[in-house]
Every structure is written in structure tokens, then in C-alpha cells.
Write a protein that holds these residues in place. Structure first.
Motif, PDB file in Angstrom:
ATOM      1  N   THR A 285       0.919  -1.190   0.167  1.00  0.00           N
ATOM      2  CA  THR A 285       0.003   0.019  -0.061  1.00  0.00           C
ATOM      3  C   THR A 285       0.975   1.218   0.077  1.00  0.00           C
ATOM      4  OG1 THR A 285      -1.765  -1.117   1.000  1.00  0.00           O
ATOM      5  CG2 THR A 285      -1.715   0.926   1.333  1.00  0.00           C
ATOM      6  N   ILE A 286       1.968   1.163   0.872  1.00  0.00           N
ATOM      7  CA  ILE A 286       2.817   2.326   0.752  1.00  0.00           C
ATOM      8  C   ILE A 286       3.447   2.462  -0.587  1.00  0.00           C
ATOM      9  CG2 ILE A 286       5.133   3.322   1.747  1.00  0.00           C
ATOM     10  CD1 ILE A 286       4.337   1.655   4.319  1.00  0.00           C
ATOM     11  N   GLY A 287       3.916   1.404  -1.140  1.00  0.00           N
ATOM     12  CA  GLY A 287       4.460   1.637  -2.422  1.00  0.00           C
ATOM     13  C   GLY A 287       3.475   1.987  -3.535  1.00  0.00           C
ATOM     14  N   ALA A 288       2.425   1.737  -3.460  1.00  0.00           N
ATOM     15  CA  ALA A 288       1.519   2.160  -4.498  1.00  0.00           C
ATOM     16  C   ALA A 288       0.947   3.375  -4.242  1.00  0.00           C
ATOM     17  CB  ALA A 288       0.012   1.243  -4.479  1.00  0.00           C
ATOM     18  N   ILE A 289       0.808   3.836  -2.933  1.00  0.00           N
ATOM     19  CA  ILE A 289       0.546   5.498  -2.987  1.00  0.00           C
ATOM     20  C   ILE A 289       1.552   6.124  -3.165  1.00  0.00           C
ATOM     21  CG2 ILE A 289       0.085   7.109  -1.149  1.00  0.00           C
ATOM     22  CD1 ILE A 289      -1.587   4.832   0.225  1.00  0.00           C
ATOM     23  N   SER A 290       2.890   5.849  -2.937  1.00  0.00           N
ATOM     24  CA  SER A 290       4.269   6.425  -3.286  1.00  0.00           C
ATOM     25  C   SER A 290       4.105   6.609  -4.974  1.00  0.00           C
ATOM     26  CB  SER A 290       5.540   5.760  -2.887  1.00  0.00           C
ATOM     27  OG  SER A 290       5.528   5.695  -1.266  1.00  0.00           O
ATOM     28  N   VAL A 291       3.845   5.751  -5.473  1.00  0.00           N
ATOM     29  CA  VAL A 291       3.984   5.754  -7.118  1.00  0.00           C
ATOM     30  C   VAL A 291       3.095   6.987  -7.558  1.00  0.00           C
ATOM     31  CG1 VAL A 291       3.295   4.559  -9.236  1.00  0.00           C
ATOM     32  CG2 VAL A 291       4.648   3.404  -7.553  1.00  0.00           C
ATOM     33  N   VAL A 292       1.897   7.062  -6.876  1.00  0.00           N
ATOM     34  CA  VAL A 292       0.747   8.017  -7.427  1.00  0.00           C
ATOM     35  C   VAL A 292       1.079   9.470  -6.798  1.00  0.00           C
ATOM     36  CG1 VAL A 292      -1.701   8.609  -7.438  1.00  0.00           C
ATOM     37  CG2 VAL A 292      -1.036   6.385  -7.828  1.00  0.00           C
ATOM     38  N   TYR A 293       1.600   9.443  -5.603  1.00  0.00           N
ATOM     39  CA  TYR A 293       1.766  10.818  -4.765  1.00  0.00           C
ATOM     40  C   TYR A 293       3.089  11.335  -5.614  1.00  0.00           C
ATOM     41  CZ  TYR A 293       3.136  13.875  -0.886  1.00  0.00           C
ATOM     42  OH  TYR A 293       3.504  14.962  -0.472  1.00  0.00           O
ATOM     43  N   GLY A 294       4.273  10.441  -5.503  1.00  0.00           N
ATOM     44  CA  GLY A 294       5.380  11.136  -6.231  1.00  0.00           C
ATOM     45  C   GLY A 294       4.989  11.524  -7.803  1.00  0.00           C
ATOM     46  N   ALA A 295       4.305  11.004  -8.584  1.00  0.00           N
ATOM     47  CA  ALA A 295       3.829  11.314  -9.830  1.00  0.00           C
ATOM     48  C   ALA A 295       3.075  12.608  -9.792  1.00  0.00           C
ATOM     49  CB  ALA A 295       3.139  10.338 -10.670  1.00  0.00           C
ATOM     50  N   SER A 296       2.086  12.746  -9.024  1.00  0.00           N
ATOM     51  CA  SER A 296       1.372  13.963  -8.694  1.00  0.00           C
ATOM     52  C   SER A 296       2.066  15.184  -8.487  1.00  0.00           C
ATOM     53  CB  SER A 296       0.277  13.694  -7.602  1.00  0.00           C
ATOM     54  OG  SER A 296      -0.536  12.607  -7.890  1.00  0.00           O
ATOM     55  N   LEU A 297       3.231  15.129  -7.240  1.00  0.00           N
ATOM     56  CA  LEU A 297       3.850  16.005  -7.043  1.00  0.00           C
ATOM     57  C   LEU A 297       5.170  16.656  -8.126  1.00  0.00           C
ATOM     58  CD1 LEU A 297       4.720  15.941  -3.108  1.00  0.00           C
ATOM     59  CD2 LEU A 297       2.843  17.011  -4.388  1.00  0.00           C
ATOM     60  N   ALA A 298       5.494  15.387  -8.579  1.00  0.00           N
ATOM     61  CA  ALA A 298       6.371  15.893 -10.027  1.00  0.00           C
ATOM     62  C   ALA A 298       5.693  16.822 -11.055  1.00  0.00           C
ATOM     63  CB  ALA A 298       6.861  14.584 -10.438  1.00  0.00           C
ATOM     64  N   PHE A 299       4.413  16.470 -11.151  1.00  0.00           N
ATOM     65  CA  PHE A 299       3.813  17.176 -12.401  1.00  0.00           C
ATOM     66  C   PHE A 299       3.569  18.700 -11.975  1.00  0.00           C
ATOM     67  CE2 PHE A 299      -0.480  18.677 -13.888  1.00  0.00           C
ATOM     68  CZ  PHE A 299      -0.386  18.504 -15.182  1.00  0.00           C
ATOM     69  N   ALA A 300       3.379  18.840 -10.393  1.00  0.00           N
ATOM     70  CA  ALA A 300       3.126  20.306  -9.804  1.00  0.00           C
ATOM     71  C   ALA A 300       4.281  21.163  -9.847  1.00  0.00           C
ATOM     72  CB  ALA A 300       2.610  20.100  -8.589  1.00  0.00           C
ATOM     73  N   GLN A 301       5.701  20.672 -10.131  1.00  0.00           N
ATOM     74  CA  GLN A 301       6.788  21.363 -10.078  1.00  0.00           C
ATOM     75  C   GLN A 301       7.349  22.521 -11.125  1.00  0.00           C
ATOM     76  OE1 GLN A 301       8.312  21.021  -6.736  1.00  0.00           O
ATOM     77  NE2 GLN A 301       6.519  19.688  -6.609  1.00  0.00           N
ATOM     78  N   LYS A 302       7.866  23.469 -10.527  1.00  0.00           N
ATOM     79  CA  LYS A 302       8.395  24.253 -11.405  1.00  0.00           C
ATOM     80  C   LYS A 302      10.005  24.155 -11.560  1.00  0.00           C
ATOM     81  CE  LYS A 302       5.078  27.928 -11.183  1.00  0.00           C
ATOM     82  NZ  LYS A 302       4.576  29.426 -10.774  1.00  0.00           N
ATOM     83  N   ASP A 303      10.562  23.647 -10.399  1.00  0.00           N
ATOM     84  CA  ASP A 303      12.050  23.444 -10.626  1.00  0.00           C
ATOM     85  C   ASP A 303      12.192  22.064 -11.410  1.00  0.00           C
ATOM     86  OD1 ASP A 303      14.583  22.470  -9.668  1.00  0.00           O
ATOM     87  OD2 ASP A 303      14.672  24.339  -8.351  1.00  0.00           O
ATOM     88  N   MET A 304      13.114  22.154 -12.287  1.00  0.00           N
ATOM     89  CA  MET A 304      13.340  20.887 -13.002  1.00  0.00           C
ATOM     90  C   MET A 304      14.001  19.708 -12.162  1.00  0.00           C
ATOM     91  SD  MET A 304      14.726  22.193 -16.465  1.00  0.00           S
ATOM     92  CE  MET A 304      14.708  20.433 -17.359  1.00  0.00           C
ATOM     93  N   LYS A 305      14.822  20.070 -11.036  1.00  0.00           N
ATOM     94  CA  LYS A 305      15.472  19.148 -10.083  1.00  0.00           C
ATOM     95  C   LYS A 305      14.413  18.706  -9.202  1.00  0.00           C
ATOM     96  CE  LYS A 305      20.338  19.516  -9.305  1.00  0.00           C
ATOM     97  NZ  LYS A 305      21.353  19.750  -8.249  1.00  0.00           N
ATOM     98  N   ARG A 306      13.449  19.297  -8.587  1.00  0.00           N
ATOM     99  CA  ARG A 306      12.465  18.878  -7.768  1.00  0.00           C
ATOM    100  C   ARG A 306      11.676  18.061  -8.492  1.00  0.00           C
ATOM    101  NH1 ARG A 306      12.489  21.282  -2.743  1.00  0.00           N
ATOM    102  NH2 ARG A 306      10.222  20.532  -2.602  1.00  0.00           N
ATOM    103  N   LEU A 307      11.455  18.368  -9.867  1.00  0.00           N
ATOM    104  CA  LEU A 307      10.464  17.467 -10.448  1.00  0.00           C
ATOM    105  C   LEU A 307      11.214  15.925 -10.563  1.00  0.00           C
ATOM    106  CD1 LEU A 307       8.876  18.177 -13.823  1.00  0.00           C
ATOM    107  CD2 LEU A 307      10.022  16.169 -13.784  1.00  0.00           C
ATOM    108  N   VAL A 308      12.320  16.086 -11.054  1.00  0.00           N
ATOM    109  CA  VAL A 308      13.195  14.670 -11.221  1.00  0.00           C
ATOM    110  C   VAL A 308      13.067  13.963 -10.008  1.00  0.00           C
ATOM    111  CG1 VAL A 308      15.221  13.415 -12.068  1.00  0.00           C
ATOM    112  CG2 VAL A 308      14.360  15.587 -13.201  1.00  0.00           C
ATOM    113  N   ALA A 309      13.364  14.814  -8.826  1.00  0.00           N
ATOM    114  CA  ALA A 309      13.339  14.199  -7.336  1.00  0.00           C
ATOM    115  C   ALA A 309      12.138  13.494  -7.260  1.00  0.00           C
ATOM    116  CB  ALA A 309      13.766  15.381  -6.415  1.00  0.00           C
TER     117      ALA A 309
END
Length: 532
Positions: A285-309
């Protein structure tokens, strides 16, 4: 003594690089490169064992060094290598050379001390991937973290001190938790058997109560998912990546995150099989949520490094999901994801660093229309962006596909949730390309480009990046050698796990090829397979 020689070369190389900088301006980086090349050549000497393992499926250690260290407490200097360690060490050496080559001219002050910390970080990582004594493993775990802390704090960007302190707090708190679990495990084993030891092979047979095993498993699990990282212990990663120098970001993304996944596969699952199996739904469950959560926050970033992070949080969520699906297909996918993510994300961080070095910004709101200005860099960035989103034919696709196939067998709904992350990956990767490289040239870039010659990627940089691109294509089209090398280690890790009801995993050996299939319990009598 090959494993010990690799570690010594990196430690000594770091000291020499620091001392040489006082006399030769380029001495530190040259010594660092030579040290990494020599260590890589020593590691390549294990290729015959890799080929033999791929053919025979032998699960024995390829090499083993045991030296008494602190016998009073049962602590030894015990190093060993098998297929999983070999793959991780090859990734370590390759990314170490790649990071050095890509940032060849980036460090302009305290250069010798920088290369000292760079090589000592790599030496600690090699120790983590080869230590079999749990106390020695913890020792190298700490050796790996302190130099990385200095890389961020001294050579990072404007918020480097905050990021370094946050990195230190998260990693040291989790390390202390792991140390407590290691000591408790050794003490319980001593109380039950009369043998005081920190040897991994001896502790595999430790007699633990269900309650003790569960709490010890949690200690290891939390320590490793902090490094992975997974929710809710991921918040140190975007800050560390954003503020770290390019070489530090490459080491973090390509190698350090993999030590957490390695620890789960090497130690947590085999040492505490019943507790791990009971905890698997939570971990998935933690892994599945991490997949979606990380992708969602990457989509919201303006800093390229934070997007890749944040994309790394999403991709490493697939690793956690695959590990706790507890079947061979998913675990093979997790191992491939560790390798493919290391290659693609290291390249993306290198490209972001190269872009910032040329245009003095990584803010996507200030970028746009860069392709005509830097066509080579833009084309290479497009390749690694689509690799990151999982384009078929590349290693990332093979990894995520196997994780989802294996995880679907364990939990349908969590796999469906994780699959949504694939859509998110396409959104943030393509959005980054559109904002930065396509469209109208951003007027905010004029001060950095007018009257100046903005150089594209050099031959050195192109060669380093294309080497990673070629590897991703090879792993996407011909992943079987990786599976064959990792399979004996995965089989050992899975020995104590019970297959799902009315179903089990069978590994069929057909010469040099290895295939995984699902069968009924009647397959136990099959002469062509080994039932796990």
C-alpha cells in the motif's frame, strides 16, 4: 581479496586526490578517475562467475572474505558478493565514473576535498553492497552518509545547509533505529543459542518469537524505506536533490536510493519472512501510494530538479511494491527497476545540471524554446524523458511491466492504483519537455544568451550520456542476462515464503535461459523445475 582491494582503492584514492590538489590543479579529478577505473577493472574480473551463474543458477557466494575483527562481540570483517551484489556494484562503479565525467569542470573550489568525499561515498556504498556482518554493514552505512552530507553542505546551492541538516536528521534517526534492531537481533540470538554473532548467515537461523520478529522487522523496514525513500519519510529527498551539486544528485539518485531497496531484499525479507509476509499488504500500500503521490507532485513542480526528485519517489514506489509482492516475477522487476531508474534518472540530473550551467536557471517558468539553442542537449533529454515514463523497448518499461504483472497476482487493487502512476509519469515527463525545450523562446533567457556563445553538449558529455542510452536499450530488448544473474539471490530470499493458496512460483531452467511461471501445487513433482 578483490572486494577488499576495491574498497581500499577508493579510500586511498580519495586521500590522494585531496593531497594532490595542493600541487596539481587537475590532480584530484585525475586520481579519482584512475581510482574508479582500476576498481571497475577489478570488479569486471567477476564476469566469469556471472556467466557461470546465468547458466547453472548456482546460489553460492562468488567470493568471500572473512577476517576476525572484534571477536569478543562476535563481529567480523566479512565481505561477500553474489549476483545481486555484482549488479549493484556494477551500477555503483558505472555511475561513479559517469558523475565524474559529466561534472569534470563543475567544481571550482576545494576540489581535492570534493573528490575525497566523492570517492569515500562510493567506498561506503561498495561496503554496504558487500558486507555480510550486520555490524560491518551498519559501519559502511554510516561511512556512506557522512561524505554525502558534506557534498551537499559545502558544494550545494543556496539552501544547501538546510537540505544537509534535514538529510542528516532523517538518515541518522533511521540509522539509529536500524542499529537498535541489529543489536537486539544479535542479543536474542545469543540468549537462545549461546552464540554471540552479527554474521548474516548465522542470524538467518535465529529463533524469534512472532512479536520480537515483527518489531525487529519494522526497525529494519523503516530504516530502509527512509533511504528508498517512501511515504511518509520522503521529504528529505527533494530538498537534498535540489540543493546538491550535480555529482551529488547523480550519486543520490543512481546509487544511494538503491541501498534501501537492497537492504530490504538482502536483510529484511530473509531475516523476518513470516513478519514480512504479514506486513506485505501494508508495504505494498505504501509503495502504490508512493507511485501516485510522487507522480502527482512531480507534475506540480516548476524546478526541474525537484520534478526529477519527485519522479524518483514515484519510481522507487514500484520497487517497494515489487519487493513485497513476494513472487519471483515482481522481484525481478524490482531489481531491473533499480538498475534502469539509476541510469535514466542519473542522466536526467546530469542534463538539468548541464542546462543550469549554460542558462543559469532550472526554473521551467523561465525556460522555453531551448531546442534551437541547444539541439544536442534537447534531443538527449527527450530520450531520457521518454525512458523515464516507461517507453516500450527500454529497460524502464520491462521493470515496471514485471512489477505490475507480479504485483497483480498478489493484490489486484493496489496494482491498479500503481498503474495510474504510469499515466502520471507520461504527464510530468512530457510537460517538462514541452515547457523547457519546445514552444516560443522565453524572453527571460535573453540576459543569459545575448552576446554570448551558449555551447551545446561536448563530446565528453555526449559520450557519457549515450553510453547510458545504449544500456537502457539493451536492457529493454535483452533483459534476460540481468534476470539470470539476479535469480539465485532472489530464490534464496524467497525460500522461506509460502506461495499464495493453490498457487506457487516455479523457476524452470532451460539451459542458459531462466523463465518464471505460475503453476498448481502438482508442479512440485515436475522434473524440470525447482519449486519455491
Amino acid at each position: 581479496m578483490t572486494l577488499l582491494a576495491i574498497i581500499i582503492i577508493l579510500f586511498v584514492g580519495g586521500i590522494l586526490a585531496w593531497l594532490a590538489e595542493k600541487h596539481l590543479y587537475e590532480g584530484g579529478r585525475l586520481i579519482s578517475l584512475v581510482s574508479l577505473i582500476i576498481a571497475s577493472l577489478l570488479l569486471i574480473s567477476y564476469f566469469p562467475q556471472a556467466e557461470s551463474t546465468a547458466v547453472t543458477g548456482d546460489s553460492q557466494w562468488w567470493d568471500n572474505l572473512l577476517i576476525s575483527w572484534i571477536p569478543r562481540f562476535g563481529i567480523s570483517f566479512h565481505l561477500a558478493i553474489d549476483g545481486l551484489s555484482f549488479l549493484m556494484l556494477m551500477l555503483t562503479m558505472g555511475m561513479g565514473i559517469f558523475g565524474l565525467v559529466m561534472t569534470w569542470n563543475d567544481i571550482t573550489f576545494r576540489r581535492g576535498f570534493f573528490y575525497f568525499n566523492y570517492l569515500w561515498t562510493l567506498a561506503g556504498i561498495v561496503g554496504v553492497f558487500t558486507a555480510i556482518d550486520l555490524f560491518l554493514f551498519f559501519f559502511f552505512w554510516e561511512v556512506m552518509l557522512i561524505p554525502m552530507l558534506l557534498l551537499i553542505a559545502v558544494w550545494g546551492y543556496e539552501g544547501r545547509v538546510y537540505a544537509a541538516i534535514k538529510f542528516f536528521i532523517f538518515t541518522q534517526a533511521s540509522s539509529l533505529l536500524m542499529l537498535i534492531a541489529i543489536v537486539a537481533l544479535a542479543f536474542i540470538h545469543y540468549r537462545n543459542s549461546g552464540q554471540l554473532t552479527f554474521n548474516y548467515m548465522d542470524l538467518l537461523g535465529a529463533q524469534l518469537s512472532a512479536t520480537a520478529a515483527y518489531w525487529l522487522m519494522l526497525g529494519f523496514f523503516i530504516a530502509f524505506i527512509v533511504k528508498l525513500p517512501a511515504l511518509p519519510f520522503h521529504t528529505w529527498l527533494p530538498d537534498a536533490h535540489t540543493q546538491a551539486p550535480t555529482a551529488g544528485s547523480i550519486l543520490l539518485a543512481a546509487i544511494l536510493l538503491k541501498t534501501g531497496a537492497y537492504g530490504l531484499l538482502r536483510f529484511t525479507l530473509p531475516l523476518f519472512p513470516e513478519s514480512s509476509q504479514a506486513f506485505a499488504p501494508v508495504a505494498m500500500t505504501i509503495g502504490a501510494i508512493s507511485v501516485v503521490y510522487g507522480a502527482s507532485l512531480a507534475f506540480a513542480q516548476k524546478d526541474m530538479k525537484r520534478l526529477v526528485a519527485y519522479s524518483s519517489v514515484s519510481h522507487m514506489g514500484f520497487v517497494l511494491l515489487g519487493l513485497y509482492a513476494l513472487n519471483t516475477i515482481a522481484l525481478q522487476g524490482a531489481v531491473m527497476q533499480m538498475i534502469a531508474h539509476g541510469l535514466s534518472t542519473a542522466a536526467l540530473f546530469a542534463l538539468v545540471g548541464a542546462l543550469q550551467h549554460r542558462l543559469h536557471t532550472r526554473d521551467m517558468s523561465q525556460l522555453g524554446g531551448v531546442w534551437p539553442l541547444l539541439p544536442k542537449l534537447s534531443a538527449v533529454a527527450l530520450f531520457f524523458a521518454i525512458a523515464s515514463l516507461g517507453l516500450p523497448g527500454l529497460g524502464n518499461f520491462v521493470a515496471e511491466f514485471l512489477v505490475l504483472v507480479g504485483s497483480f497476482k498478489a493484490n489486484h487493487w493496489l496494482t491498479v492504483i500503481a498503474a495510474i502512476g504510469l499515466i502520471g509519469a507520461a504527464l510530468y515527463a512530457l510537460l517538462m519537455m514541452q515547457r523547457v525545450f519546445f514552444g516560443k523562446f522565453n524572453d527571460k533567457l535573453k540576459p543569459a544568451t545575448e552576446g554570448k556563445t551558449v555551447s551545446d553538449l561536448s563530446l565528453r558529455e555526449i559520450s557519457a550520456l549515450l553510453s547510458l542510452a545504449v544500456l537502457l536499450v539493451i536492457f529493454g530488448l535483452r533483459p534476460q542476462p540481468i534476470f539470470d544473474i539476479a535469480e539465485p539471490t532472489i530464490a534464496k530470499s524467497m525460500q522461506k515464503f509460502q506461495p499464495p493458496e493453490n498457487e506457487e512460483v516455479v523457476i524452470e531452467k532451460t539451459g542458459p535461459e531462466t523463465s518464471a511461471s505460475l503453476s498448481s501445487p502438482t508442479a512440485k513433482s515436475a522434473k524440470t523445475g525447482t519449486s519455491l
